[in-house]
Design a protein around this motif. Structure first.
Motif, PDB file in Angstrom:
ATOM      1  N   ASN A  69       0.847  -1.191   0.000  1.00  0.00           N
ATOM      2  CA  ASN A  69       0.000   0.000   0.000  1.00  0.00           C
ATOM      3  C   ASN A  69       0.883   1.242   0.000  1.00  0.00           C
ATOM      4  O   ASN A  69       1.544   1.539   1.003  1.00  0.00           O
ATOM      5  N   PRO A  70       0.933   2.007  -1.100  1.00  0.00           N
ATOM      6  CA  PRO A  70       1.762   3.229  -1.126  1.00  0.00           C
ATOM      7  C   PRO A  70       1.342   4.252  -0.074  1.00  0.00           C
ATOM      8  O   PRO A  70       2.191   4.972   0.465  1.00  0.00           O
ATOM      9  N   ALA A  71       0.046   4.347   0.209  1.00  0.00           N
ATOM     10  CA  ALA A  71      -0.411   5.292   1.228  1.00  0.00           C
ATOM     11  C   ALA A  71       0.152   4.936   2.598  1.00  0.00           C
ATOM     12  O   ALA A  71       0.481   5.827   3.397  1.00  0.00           O
ATOM     13  N   LEU A  72       0.296   3.651   2.872  1.00  0.00           N
ATOM     14  CA  LEU A  72       0.878   3.217   4.146  1.00  0.00           C
ATOM     15  C   LEU A  72       2.339   3.630   4.240  1.00  0.00           C
ATOM     16  O   LEU A  72       2.788   4.121   5.281  1.00  0.00           O
ATOM     17  N   VAL A  73       3.078   3.459   3.164  1.00  0.00           N
ATOM     18  CA  VAL A  73       4.497   3.847   3.157  1.00  0.00           C
ATOM     19  C   VAL A  73       4.633   5.353   3.363  1.00  0.00           C
ATOM     20  O   VAL A  73       5.489   5.823   4.125  1.00  0.00           O
ATOM     21  N   SER A  74       3.792   6.137   2.680  1.00  0.00           N
ATOM     22  CA  SER A  74       3.832   7.590   2.839  1.00  0.00           C
ATOM     23  C   SER A  74       3.508   8.001   4.277  1.00  0.00           C
ATOM     24  O   SER A  74       4.159   8.893   4.852  1.00  0.00           O
ATOM     25  N   LYS A  75       2.533   7.344   4.885  1.00  0.00           N
ATOM     26  CA  LYS A  75       2.165   7.666   6.265  1.00  0.00           C
ATOM     27  C   LYS A  75       3.295   7.318   7.233  1.00  0.00           C
ATOM     28  O   LYS A  75       3.544   8.042   8.197  1.00  0.00           O
ATOM     29  N   ILE A  76       4.008   6.227   6.959  1.00  0.00           N
ATOM     30  CA  ILE A  76       5.140   5.853   7.817  1.00  0.00           C
ATOM     31  C   ILE A  76       6.244   6.897   7.723  1.00  0.00           C
ATOM     32  O   ILE A  76       6.828   7.305   8.744  1.00  0.00           O
ATOM     33  N   HIS A  77       6.558   7.346   6.501  1.00  0.00           N
ATOM     34  CA  HIS A  77       7.594   8.376   6.328  1.00  0.00           C
ATOM     35  C   HIS A  77       7.192   9.667   7.050  1.00  0.00           C
ATOM     36  O   HIS A  77       8.027  10.295   7.733  1.00  0.00           O
ATOM     37  N   GLN A  78       5.956  10.082   6.879  1.00  0.00           N
ATOM     38  CA  GLN A  78       5.509  11.313   7.533  1.00  0.00           C
ATOM     39  C   GLN A  78       5.596  11.182   9.056  1.00  0.00           C
ATOM     40  O   GLN A  78       6.061  12.099   9.739  1.00  0.00           O
ATOM     41  N   THR A  79       5.179  10.058   9.593  1.00  0.00           N
ATOM     42  CA  THR A  79       5.203   9.872  11.044  1.00  0.00           C
ATOM     43  C   THR A  79       6.624   9.919  11.575  1.00  0.00           C
ATOM     44  O   THR A  79       6.889  10.503  12.638  1.00  0.00           O
ATOM     45  N   TYR A  80       7.548   9.292  10.842  1.00  0.00           N
ATOM     46  CA  TYR A  80       8.953   9.319  11.276  1.00  0.00           C
ATOM     47  C   TYR A  80       9.477  10.753  11.326  1.00  0.00           C
ATOM     48  O   TYR A  80      10.142  11.163  12.295  1.00  0.00           O
ATOM     49  N   LYS A  81       9.175  11.538  10.308  1.00  0.00           N
ATOM     50  CA  LYS A  81       9.691  12.909  10.263  1.00  0.00           C
ATOM     51  C   LYS A  81       9.054  13.787  11.332  1.00  0.00           C
ATOM     52  O   LYS A  81       9.738  14.612  11.951  1.00  0.00           O
ATOM     53  N   VAL A  82       7.751  13.609  11.560  1.00  0.00           N
ATOM     54  CA  VAL A  82       7.101  14.396  12.609  1.00  0.00           C
ATOM     55  C   VAL A  82       7.674  14.037  13.975  1.00  0.00           C
ATOM     56  O   VAL A  82       7.924  14.914  14.816  1.00  0.00           O
ATOM     57  N   GLN A  83       7.909  12.740  14.195  1.00  0.00           N
ATOM     58  CA  GLN A  83       8.487  12.327  15.470  1.00  0.00           C
ATOM     59  C   GLN A  83       9.915  12.850  15.601  1.00  0.00           C
ATOM     60  O   GLN A  83      10.362  13.195  16.699  1.00  0.00           O
ATOM     61  N   TYR A  84      10.643  12.918  14.509  1.00  0.00           N
ATOM     62  CA  TYR A  84      11.992  13.479  14.520  1.00  0.00           C
ATOM     63  C   TYR A  84      11.953  14.963  14.894  1.00  0.00           C
ATOM     64  O   TYR A  84      12.782  15.437  15.684  1.00  0.00           O
ATOM     65  N   VAL A  85      10.987  15.683  14.335  1.00  0.00           N
ATOM     66  CA  VAL A  85      10.845  17.100  14.688  1.00  0.00           C
ATOM     67  C   VAL A  85      10.544  17.254  16.174  1.00  0.00           C
ATOM     68  O   VAL A  85      11.111  18.111  16.859  1.00  0.00           O
ATOM     69  N   GLN A  86       9.665  16.423  16.681  1.00  0.00           N
ATOM     70  CA  GLN A  86       9.272  16.535  18.081  1.00  0.00           C
ATOM     71  C   GLN A  86      10.423  16.202  19.031  1.00  0.00           C
ATOM     72  O   GLN A  86      10.627  16.893  20.037  1.00  0.00           O
ATOM     73  N   GLU A  87      11.170  15.154  18.732  1.00  0.00           N
ATOM     74  CA  GLU A  87      12.156  14.649  19.684  1.00  0.00           C
ATOM     75  C   GLU A  87      13.557  15.206  19.468  1.00  0.00           C
ATOM     76  O   GLU A  87      14.360  15.213  20.397  1.00  0.00           O
ATOM     77  N   VAL A  88      13.870  15.656  18.256  1.00  0.00           N
ATOM     78  CA  VAL A  88      15.237  16.080  17.953  1.00  0.00           C
ATOM     79  C   VAL A  88      15.310  17.557  17.608  1.00  0.00           C
ATOM     80  O   VAL A  88      16.134  18.303  18.167  1.00  0.00           O
ATOM     81  N   VAL A  89      14.468  17.987  16.693  1.00  0.00           N
ATOM     82  CA  VAL A  89      14.603  19.345  16.176  1.00  0.00           C
ATOM     83  C   VAL A  89      14.180  20.376  17.209  1.00  0.00           C
ATOM     84  O   VAL A  89      14.932  21.313  17.524  1.00  0.00           O
ATOM     85  N   LEU A  90      12.976  20.232  17.739  1.00  0.00           N
ATOM     86  CA  LEU A  90      12.490  21.219  18.695  1.00  0.00           C
ATOM     87  C   LEU A  90      13.195  21.072  20.040  1.00  0.00           C
ATOM     88  O   LEU A  90      13.493  19.953  20.461  1.00  0.00           O
ATOM     89  N   PRO A  91      13.474  22.170  20.698  1.00  0.00           N
ATOM     90  CA  PRO A  91      14.096  22.073  22.027  1.00  0.00           C
ATOM     91  C   PRO A  91      13.139  21.436  23.028  1.00  0.00           C
ATOM     92  O   PRO A  91      11.919  21.422  22.830  1.00  0.00           O
TER      93      PRO A  91
END
Length: 819
Positions: free
Chosen positions: A250-272
């Motif tokens: 399912n391409p939509a599933l792969v896209s959702k996984i990529h988005q979730t990883y990046k959002v979690q990266y922003v939350q845990e790494v990028v933002l103070p």
């Protein structure tokens, strides 16, 4: 979405000044209010239809559902609100509607708020600056100003969404980066950080679109507090690689996984790291991640081909070790994401996994000889049992006939604990075992409204079914280290690792004693477990000695006569007293715990154990004077032996009764003798006669019994024979010089004669009238057939290696006697 007018009966509570205040009772609905131009939770009084509550459903509000009938949220900084529903169904319906409003704001609240802007309310004077490099400072000031109030944040967010403002800011970012405009990049960093802290899901959905999210992360690289930009985009693109262990269809599933990883990266790494005052400003980001994870799990559940390939490879012995390890980590990640689902959906998800061999795959992971894989398997089991342990127990019962004991998932967990392969997992393993065998978590009904495993839903899985299975198939594995190391008078292997293992086993045993009642009672008495446990009092590791004492204290605290007689029969307080005397007058935890246990005997009025301690250990403990525990214990024992003030009275016909005050309320203890029985012993003028009834045992005068000695001890009554097919009594002839028993026994004489099987013997003698006024003494019996009948069902062969008086159950002895 159509406006809903469903009304349900609720109580409204407001929390302020550390107290919950009852506002009133009414009916709740989720309604679009023109005055607020938004969807609102409205509660109208059932008395006069007045409005008790009107709360606007904010898109970033954190609502919490508790205990199936409560919805709680923070209305403002000083006030929390709660709705307590009369019925669970009403709570579920309103909760689903609130979630729907927050997930799809454009259908309800957003349209209402935009209409407010279109009406040109005079109180709103916010205007977005032109998106130009020269206006970056004005944009930053607008964002900072809008963050002061919830309403202004909503208005600015909606205006930016309406005017497609975020893509214009991204164009400015590319322009500043090409021109190496450092000041402009720093301003854009602050602008996007402020937009994230606005806590609006509508803005987050725009900023985290696939076409925009990488540029947003690029804007957040230029932190003014750091001398050089942090290359987040380079790390995501080149260093962190997305690896599909099993390809998704399912391409939509792969896209959702990529988005979730990046959002979690922003939350845990990028933002103070947010400060204490900024924690609530990221609730929308948390909600977005939660929704994404729930969507991922649902899409995986629908991908049947993926699930079939995943679990078939985990169960396949030919799977390479590296591939198996990756599959195990993948399954753990999926189970972790499933925590984002509602309870009902989570149950349905795991039951769907069971159809593909989910738990069999987990067993393979537990048996894999790598700590990382075993740790992943423990996490997977924990994600299941923490909300619905009946799924695991159903599987265990299904394995009962088709698997050997060693292959069952519970025994695999116990073996990991007992073998000590991975000490870092011991705490988790103990927790899993305790949850699985705790009757409080054994559910016979459906959980969360979901259907249980169809294979076992008609088997009426009750507590006794699983506990019988546990004691027959698993208990011996758990107890093996304890039995092996306590065969003598001291611990055979008193190492640090061994003491930690035995302490964990005692922790589980204490739970069994507290929750399993007659199952563990039979096991403890038949296997003499308490005697084995108290050997651990000799350990050099004080925490292990305290764990053994804690187990003993747990048994004493039950105030169970079966346990008390077992302790007396085997003199099981001797190791405790020895440890207490060996400790001396050192004031430590062991000293205090032992003193507390002896104090409890007196305060709980456990007469059997008090008499046992005083009669057995007075010579050793009477010299202890720095505390008055034992003096009080001895005094209480003497008070128990004092005769009652009420004397027996003889009336015509020779029948005796106790003359109680008519105004006093008296309830006889069912364990005490009847008044007529007591009357035979209250006369102190008993004297001996030569022989009673033609050649019986010699008669012993009652006056010759020493004070403070039990009659059974003084008479040295023989112990009951092992074969109880015929009840044997020791006869002592006693005649009274002042009271002559009637020629024929009174109508209640059947209380005295006992022909029942001896299941538990109480050594307080009871009289039986015989010819010539002679009293014959028989040990009284207590029959517990109803309670004991079920004890032999699960362990018919557990007594083969035990002595008859200890190993064989009373029901078995009764059956043998009848044959």
């Amino acid at each position: 979405m159509a406006t809903t007018n469903t009304r349900r009966r609720v109580k409204v509570y407001s929390f302020s000044d550390k107290n919950w205040e009852d506002i009133g009772t009414g009916r709740v609905s989720l309604t679009y209010m023109e005055r607020c131009q938004s969807m609102c939770i409205v509660v109208r009084s059932e008395v006069d239809d007045s409005i008790l509550l009107e709360s606007k459903v904010l898109l970033d509000q954190s609502y919490r559902k508790q205990e199936d009938t409560l919805i709680v949220w923070k209305e403002d900084e000083l006030c929390d609100l709660a709705l307590s529903f009369q019925e669970k169904a009403g709570c579920d319906e309103l909760w689903d509607e609130i979630c729907e409003v927050q997930k799809h704001p454009h259908d309800m609240a957003v349209d209402g708020e935009l209409s407010l802007l279109e009406k040109g309310d005079e109180s709103i004077s916010i205007e977005l600056p032109q998106c130009e490099l020269s206006r970056l400072d004005d944009i930053l000031e607008l964002v900072n100003t809008a963050s002061t109030t919830p309403f202004s944040r909503e208005v600015v967010a909606l205006m930016m969404e309406k005017e497609n403002y975020i893509p214009q800011l991204i164009e400015l970012f590319h322009m500043c980066e090409d021109l190496e405009n450092t000041l402009g990049l720093h301003s854009l960093y602050n602008i996007f950080r402020g937009l994230l802290q606005m806590n609006r899901i509508a803005l987050l959905n725009i900023m985290f679109q696939d076409e925009v999210i990488d540029d947003v992360i690029g804007c957040l690289e230029y932190d003014p507090s750091k001398p050089n930009p942090v290359r987040h985009r380079e790390y995501i693109a080149n260093i962190s690689k997305h690896h599909e262990v099993i390809p998704f269809n399912n391409p939509a599933l792969v896209s959702k996984i990529h988005q979730t990883y990046k959002v979690q990266y922003v939350q845990e790494v990028v933002l103070p790291v947010p400060s204490l005052f900024e924690e609530n400003m990221m609730s929308a980001l948390n909600s977005l991640l939660l929704f994404n994870k729930a969507d991922i799990v649902r899409m995986i559940q629908e991908d049947k081909l993926f699930l079939r390939r995943l679990f078939s490879q985990l169960r396949d012995d030919s799977t390479a070790e590296s591939k198996f390890k990756q599959l195990a980590f993948l399954l753990r990640e999926i189970c972790t994401f499933s925590l984002a689902l509602e309870l009902k959906d989570r149950t349905v998800f795991f039951l769907a996994l069971c159809e593909y061999g989910f738990l069999s795959a987990v067993e393979c992971m537990l048996n894999f000889e790598q700590e990382a894989v075993a740790a992943a398997a423990v996490d997977v089991v924990g994600s299941v049992v923490e909300f619905n342990s009946s799924i695991i127990r159903d599987h265990i019962l299904l394995q009962a006939d088709s698997h050997e004991d060693e292959g069952q998932i519970l025994n695999i967990i116990i073996s990991l604990l007992v073998d000590g392969q991975y000490p870092e997992l011991d705490v988790q393993l103990v927790g899993l075992v305790k949850i699985l065998i705790d009757p409080e978590t054994i559910m016979t009904e459906t959980t969360g409204g979901a259907v249980r495993n169809p294979v076992v839903q008609n088997q009426a899985m009750e507590k006794s079914i699983f506990l019988n299975h546990f004691y027959k198939h698993s208990m011996h594995s758990l107890m093996a280290p304890l039995m092996a190391q306590t065969a003598g008078d001291t611990v055979s292997k008193d190492t640090l690792h061994s003491s930690a293992l035995l302490s964990n086993i005692l922790d589980i045993l204490s739970l069994c004693v507290e929750r399993h009642t007659y199952h563990i009672r039979k096991y403890v008495i038949d296997k003499n477990i308490l005697a084995r446990v108290l050997v651990l009092m000799t350990s050099n590791h004080k925490h292990l000695a305290l764990a053994a004492l804690r187990f003993c204290r747990k048994i004493v605290g039950l105030k169970d006569d079966f346990y008390n007689r077992y302790i007396i029969r085997h003199n099981l307080f001797a190791p405790v007293v020895q440890a207490f005397l060996a400790n001396g007058q050192v004031y430590n935890l062991l000293n205090s715990a032992i003193l507390e246990m002896f104090d409890f005997l007196r305060m709980a009025k456990i007469k059997l154990l008090v008499s046992y301690v005083v009669e057995t250990f007075t010579p050793s403990l009477e010299q202890i004077e720095y505390v008055d525990t034992f003096q009080k214990l001895k005094l209480y024992s003497e008070q128990m032996e004092e005769p009652q003030n009420n004397k027996p009275v003889e009336v015509d016909g020779g029948i005796l009764y106790m003359d109680f005050n008519a105004n006093s309320r008296y309830r006889r203890d069912p364990r005490q003798l009847d008044e007529d029985e007591e009357a035979w012993f209250d006369d102190e003028e008993e004297e001996a006669v030569g022989q009673g009834g033609g050649g019986g045992d010699p008669v012993i005068p009652l006056s010759s019994v020493p004070a403070g000695s039990s009659l059974s001890t003084f008479l040295q009554l023989p112990s009951l024979p092992k074969d109880t097919s015929s009840t044997t009594s020791t006869t002592v002839s006693v005649t009274s010089s002042s009271i002559s028993p009637p020629s024929s026994p009174p109508t209640h004489a059947h209380h005295y004669t006992s022909t029942r099987s001896t299941t538990a013997t109480s050594y307080s003698p009871r009289p039986n009238t015989s010819a010539g006024g002679v009293l014959s003494w028989k040990p009284s019996t207590i029959l517990r057939s109803n309670a004991l009948q079920s004890l032999v069902d699960y362990d018919e062969d557990s007594d083969d290696d035990m002595p008859p008086e200890e190993g064989s159950s009373p029901i078995k002895r009764l059956k043998l006697g009848n044959t």
